[in-house]
Scaffold this motif. Structure first.
Motif, PDB file in Angstrom:
ATOM      1  N   ALA A 270      -7.967 -43.182 -11.390  1.00 59.00           N
ATOM      2  CA  ALA A 270      -7.644 -44.677 -12.129  1.00 59.00           C
ATOM      3  C   ALA A 270      -8.657 -44.864 -13.328  1.00 59.00           C
ATOM      4  N   LEU A 271      -9.926 -44.227 -13.383  1.00 58.51           N
ATOM      5  CA  LEU A 271     -10.851 -44.368 -14.269  1.00 58.51           C
ATOM      6  C   LEU A 271     -10.371 -43.691 -15.406  1.00 58.51           C
ATOM      7  N   ARG A 272      -9.983 -42.605 -15.288  1.00 59.69           N
ATOM      8  CA  ARG A 272      -9.412 -41.591 -16.524  1.00 59.69           C
ATOM      9  C   ARG A 272      -8.368 -42.315 -17.199  1.00 59.69           C
ATOM     10  N   LEU A 273      -7.330 -42.759 -16.457  1.00 60.44           N
ATOM     11  CA  LEU A 273      -6.138 -43.300 -16.865  1.00 60.44           C
ATOM     12  C   LEU A 273      -6.343 -44.689 -17.553  1.00 60.44           C
ATOM     13  N   GLN A 274      -7.432 -45.505 -17.021  1.00 65.56           N
ATOM     14  CA  GLN A 274      -7.670 -46.589 -17.849  1.00 65.56           C
ATOM     15  C   GLN A 274      -8.373 -46.042 -19.106  1.00 65.56           C
ATOM     16  N   GLU A 275      -9.076 -45.250 -19.140  1.00 71.93           N
ATOM     17  CA  GLU A 275      -9.759 -44.760 -20.484  1.00 71.93           C
ATOM     18  C   GLU A 275      -8.759 -44.416 -21.556  1.00 71.93           C
ATOM     19  N   VAL A 276      -7.771 -43.766 -21.045  1.00 75.61           N
ATOM     20  CA  VAL A 276      -6.469 -43.452 -21.914  1.00 75.61           C
ATOM     21  C   VAL A 276      -5.908 -44.496 -22.546  1.00 75.61           C
ATOM     22  N   HIS A 277      -5.731 -45.377 -21.646  1.00 75.05           N
ATOM     23  CA  HIS A 277      -4.838 -46.756 -22.053  1.00 75.05           C
ATOM     24  C   HIS A 277      -5.944 -47.552 -22.943  1.00 75.05           C
ATOM     25  N   ASP A 278      -7.046 -47.901 -22.441  1.00 75.64           N
ATOM     26  CA  ASP A 278      -7.891 -48.794 -23.115  1.00 75.64           C
ATOM     27  C   ASP A 278      -8.331 -48.230 -24.726  1.00 75.64           C
ATOM     28  N   GLY A 279      -8.775 -47.002 -24.484  1.00 74.17           N
ATOM     29  CA  GLY A 279      -9.054 -46.272 -25.725  1.00 74.17           C
ATOM     30  C   GLY A 279      -7.696 -46.391 -26.839  1.00 74.17           C
ATOM     31  N   LEU A 280      -6.863 -45.925 -26.246  1.00 78.34           N
ATOM     32  CA  LEU A 280      -5.615 -46.029 -27.495  1.00 78.34           C
ATOM     33  C   LEU A 280      -5.242 -47.331 -27.758  1.00 78.34           C
ATOM     34  N   LEU A 281      -5.385 -48.430 -26.803  1.00 76.78           N
ATOM     35  CA  LEU A 281      -5.151 -49.989 -27.333  1.00 76.78           C
ATOM     36  C   LEU A 281      -6.557 -50.271 -28.285  1.00 76.78           C
ATOM     37  N   VAL A 282      -7.307 -49.963 -28.253  1.00 73.13           N
ATOM     38  CA  VAL A 282      -8.566 -50.196 -29.225  1.00 73.13           C
ATOM     39  C   VAL A 282      -8.370 -49.620 -30.444  1.00 73.13           C
ATOM     40  N   SER A 283      -7.840 -48.565 -30.347  1.00 73.95           N
ATOM     41  CA  SER A 283      -7.651 -47.657 -31.816  1.00 73.95           C
ATOM     42  C   SER A 283      -6.501 -48.471 -32.525  1.00 73.95           C
ATOM     43  N   TYR A 284      -5.296 -48.664 -31.733  1.00 74.55           N
ATOM     44  CA  TYR A 284      -4.497 -49.550 -32.345  1.00 74.55           C
ATOM     45  C   TYR A 284      -4.699 -50.852 -33.064  1.00 74.55           C
ATOM     46  N   LEU A 285      -5.708 -51.541 -32.114  1.00 75.73           N
ATOM     47  CA  LEU A 285      -6.183 -52.774 -32.596  1.00 75.73           C
ATOM     48  C   LEU A 285      -7.152 -52.687 -33.850  1.00 75.73           C
ATOM     49  N   THR A 286      -7.829 -51.595 -33.817  1.00 80.16           N
ATOM     50  CA  THR A 286      -8.751 -51.425 -34.965  1.00 80.16           C
ATOM     51  C   THR A 286      -8.130 -51.183 -36.333  1.00 80.16           C
ATOM     52  N   ARG A 287      -7.103 -50.440 -36.216  1.00 77.42           N
ATOM     53  CA  ARG A 287      -6.280 -49.871 -37.351  1.00 77.42           C
ATOM     54  C   ARG A 287      -5.398 -51.270 -37.875  1.00 77.42           C
ATOM     55  N   TYR A 289      -6.401 -54.262 -37.610  1.00 79.43           N
ATOM     56  CA  TYR A 289      -7.475 -55.254 -37.993  1.00 79.43           C
ATOM     57  C   TYR A 289      -8.005 -54.834 -39.431  1.00 79.43           C
ATOM     58  N   GLN A 290      -8.302 -53.263 -39.701  1.00 79.59           N
ATOM     59  CA  GLN A 290      -8.599 -52.958 -40.656  1.00 79.59           C
ATOM     60  C   GLN A 290      -7.574 -53.217 -41.791  1.00 79.59           C
ATOM     61  N   GLU A 291      -6.178 -53.143 -41.342  1.00 83.27           N
ATOM     62  CA  GLU A 291      -5.397 -53.427 -42.502  1.00 83.27           C
ATOM     63  C   GLU A 291      -4.993 -54.837 -42.716  1.00 83.27           C
ATOM     64  N   THR A 292      -5.463 -55.628 -42.045  1.00 85.40           N
ATOM     65  CA  THR A 292      -5.184 -57.163 -42.224  1.00 85.40           C
ATOM     66  C   THR A 292      -6.296 -58.040 -42.330  1.00 85.40           C
ATOM     67  N   GLU A 293      -7.243 -58.302 -41.518  1.00 85.52           N
ATOM     68  CA  GLU A 293      -8.199 -58.961 -41.332  1.00 85.52           C
ATOM     69  C   GLU A 293      -9.577 -58.698 -42.394  1.00 85.52           C
ATOM     70  N   TYR A 294      -9.793 -57.502 -42.255  1.00 83.09           N
ATOM     71  CA  TYR A 294     -10.699 -57.088 -43.241  1.00 83.09           C
ATOM     72  C   TYR A 294     -10.470 -56.014 -44.128  1.00 83.09           C
ATOM     73  N   ALA A 295      -9.269 -55.967 -44.527  1.00 84.60           N
ATOM     74  CA  ALA A 295      -8.797 -55.060 -45.512  1.00 84.60           C
ATOM     75  C   ALA A 295      -9.300 -55.278 -46.972  1.00 84.60           C
ATOM     76  N   CYS A 296      -9.967 -54.353 -47.673  1.00 85.11           N
ATOM     77  CA  CYS A 296     -10.894 -54.760 -48.546  1.00 85.11           C
ATOM     78  C   CYS A 296     -10.081 -54.291 -50.212  1.00 85.11           C
ATOM     79  N   SER A 297     -10.154 -55.206 -51.014  1.00 89.15           N
ATOM     80  CA  SER A 297      -9.483 -54.769 -52.471  1.00 89.15           C
ATOM     81  C   SER A 297     -10.340 -54.250 -53.137  1.00 89.15           C
ATOM     82  N   GLU A 298     -10.116 -53.438 -54.331  1.00 88.93           N
ATOM     83  CA  GLU A 298     -11.254 -52.685 -55.331  1.00 88.93           C
ATOM     84  C   GLU A 298     -12.451 -53.771 -55.630  1.00 88.93           C
ATOM     85  N   ALA A 299     -11.641 -54.997 -55.868  1.00 85.60           N
ATOM     86  CA  ALA A 299     -12.831 -56.297 -56.343  1.00 85.60           C
ATOM     87  C   ALA A 299     -13.752 -56.327 -55.389  1.00 85.60           C
ATOM     88  N   ASP A 300     -13.132 -56.614 -53.944  1.00 89.62           N
ATOM     89  CA  ASP A 300     -14.013 -56.960 -52.813  1.00 89.62           C
ATOM     90  C   ASP A 300     -15.233 -55.710 -52.797  1.00 89.62           C
TER      91      ASP A 300
END
Length: 456
Positions: A270-287, A289-300
């Protein structure tokens, strides 16, 4: 005892049993418990540190999981497909006996070994110019002229993989310098077989025609048959996709998985399965968030760099510019004159444009910020130390640019570091927002028991 009380008691016993299996609650996130068993599972994988020191990173991770779930990212079809793939890989580690699978794969290989030995196997590289069956004489002559020039450059010592990347029409092998997978000699076109049977190792053929066009081939390696190592992945894929009824499958474990009872036999499932689920979920979320909320322009990035320029000071001088290898000194003069009119950021594409219509490469360029000791050409030509060997096919090497003694001129000189630092600041702000959104309660008494349970 009244029946309803017995039912309540049984329910309480089940709940207590589940709590004991999972361990005590180490923290709550917005009222949802996170058990010590999960914290310890991740903590054992962390670098040597105390549970208290590791806890903040774990809380940040769980906050991201909670936010991703609330955002519905776990329902996205791409996420579900990828999760299914990784869950399948995890299931296989329990259901399939690795030792038995290895034995079975070797048995299949040995059973088919005679067929695999009926022909020599070769690893070859090629440069090809494809021509349609109805190609005009003009098109054929043009292709022949290009291939003749390439062959001449190869005979003069030019790098085969470099020419393949630039001039071959085979998109798949072009990315790896024209290199093809291991294959039996007789699996090639007859025109290729004719060349390979007389070609010596690391020698190149003259340009020759086939029904597909013009080719130059190079024999990289040859052996009398495909080894088990060469065919292992292919055999295992065959087994995995139902090619055979595999005896390496633990049918009792497979039945437990299908009934949802695998955790009863393997507590870490159960812990290993949850690790796969949560790790993949955080990866999707981080990507996301980086593409929207704190996407940085050259000027930034430029603004951030100017505010923190002193953070990027260098201990050793750098050379900002380019290392250029070319045919001769006369060609170097042409390139220098041409590039001086361009911005340094444009040099690479400008040189490629300049050389676009040449039959064979006349020059190559590497642009960047070079530290002493990292590039033999810069060391010798700029910092006046060491020596270098000339690149095959190019008899002259020169540099263009300038020394930077104190530090970078712009954020472009240290762009990767600036992006990393810029995003770290914004992620810190994001985590503060999540902590305001979700209440975190830490059970210090349970946290103190982590080291007493064999962790780290």
């Amino acid at each position: 005892m009244p029946r309803y009380l017995l039912g309540v008691l049984l329910l309480l016993l089940v709940s207590v049993s589940e709590m004991q299996a999972q361990g005590d609650v180490v923290l709550y996130i917005e009222g949802k418990p996170v058990y010590r068993s999960e914290f310890e599972y991740y903590y054992r994988k962390a670098p040597k540190q105390t549970p208290e020191a590791y806890l903040p990173a774990f809380i940040n991770y769980k906050l991201k999981v909670r936010y991703a779930m609330d955002s519905g990212l776990d329902t996205v079809s791409a996420f579900r497909r990828q999760l299914s793939f990784y869950e399948g890989r995890l299931v296989k580690s329990y259901v399939v006996d690795a030792g038995m699978e290895e034995q079975e794969a070797r048995f299949i290989y040995e059973r088919n070994k005679q067929r695999l030995q009926t022909n020599d196997w070769v690893r070859i590289a090629h440069i090809s110019k494809y021509l349609p069956q109805n190609a005009t004489p003009v098109a054929e002559q043009a292709a022949q002229a290009v291939m003749d020039s390439i062959y001449s450059a190869l005979r003069s010592g030019a790098d085969f993989s470099l020419l393949a990347r630039r001039y071959s029409d085979d998109a798949d092998s072009r990315q790896v310098g024209g290199l093809l997978p291991w294959m039996p000699v007789n699996k090639n076109m007859q025109e290729w077989v004719n060349k390979l049977t007389v070609l010596e190792k690391n020698k190149i053929s003259v340009p020759f025609y086939s029904p597909l066009g013009l080719h130059i081939v190079k024999w990289v390696e040859r052996k009398p048959f495909a080894s088990y190592h060469d065919k292992k992945e292919e055999i295992q894929a065959y087994m995995e996709h139902g090619g055979v009824c595999s005896s390496s499958v633990r049918k009792d474990v497979l039945a437990l998985y299908r009934s949802g009872a695998l955790a009863g036999k393997y507590p870490d499932w159960a812990l290993r399965l949850q690790e796969v689920h949560d790790g993949l979920l955080v990866s999707y979320l981080t990507r996301k968030y980086q593409e929207t909320e704190y996407a940085c322009s050259e000027a930034d990035l430029e603004h951030y760099f100017k505010q923190h320029k002193s953070d990027y000071a260098w201990d050793l001088p750098r050379y900002k510019g380019a290392v250029i290898h070319c045919r001769n000194k006369k060609m170097a003069s042409v390139i220098k004159k041409y590039l001086k009119k361009k911005l340094m950021e444009e040099w690479k594409s400008a040189l490629e444009k300049l050389m676009m219509h040449t039959a064979v490469p006349q020059a190559s360029i590497e642009v960047g910020v070079f530290i002493i000791g990292k590039n033999q050409y810069v060391d010798k030509l700029v910092f006046k130390c060491g020596s270098f060997e000339q690149v095959p096919g190019f008899s002259y090497t020169f540099v263009m640019g300038k020394k930077l003694k104190k530090g970078p001129e712009s954020y472009l000189d240290v762009k990767e570091s600036v992006i990393r630092d810029y995003q770290a600041i914004h992620e810190d702000s994001w985590m503060k927002e999540l902590k305001r959104k979700y209440k975190v309660e830490i059970n210090q008494e349970v946290l103190k028991t982590v080291n007493n349970n064999g962790s780290n």
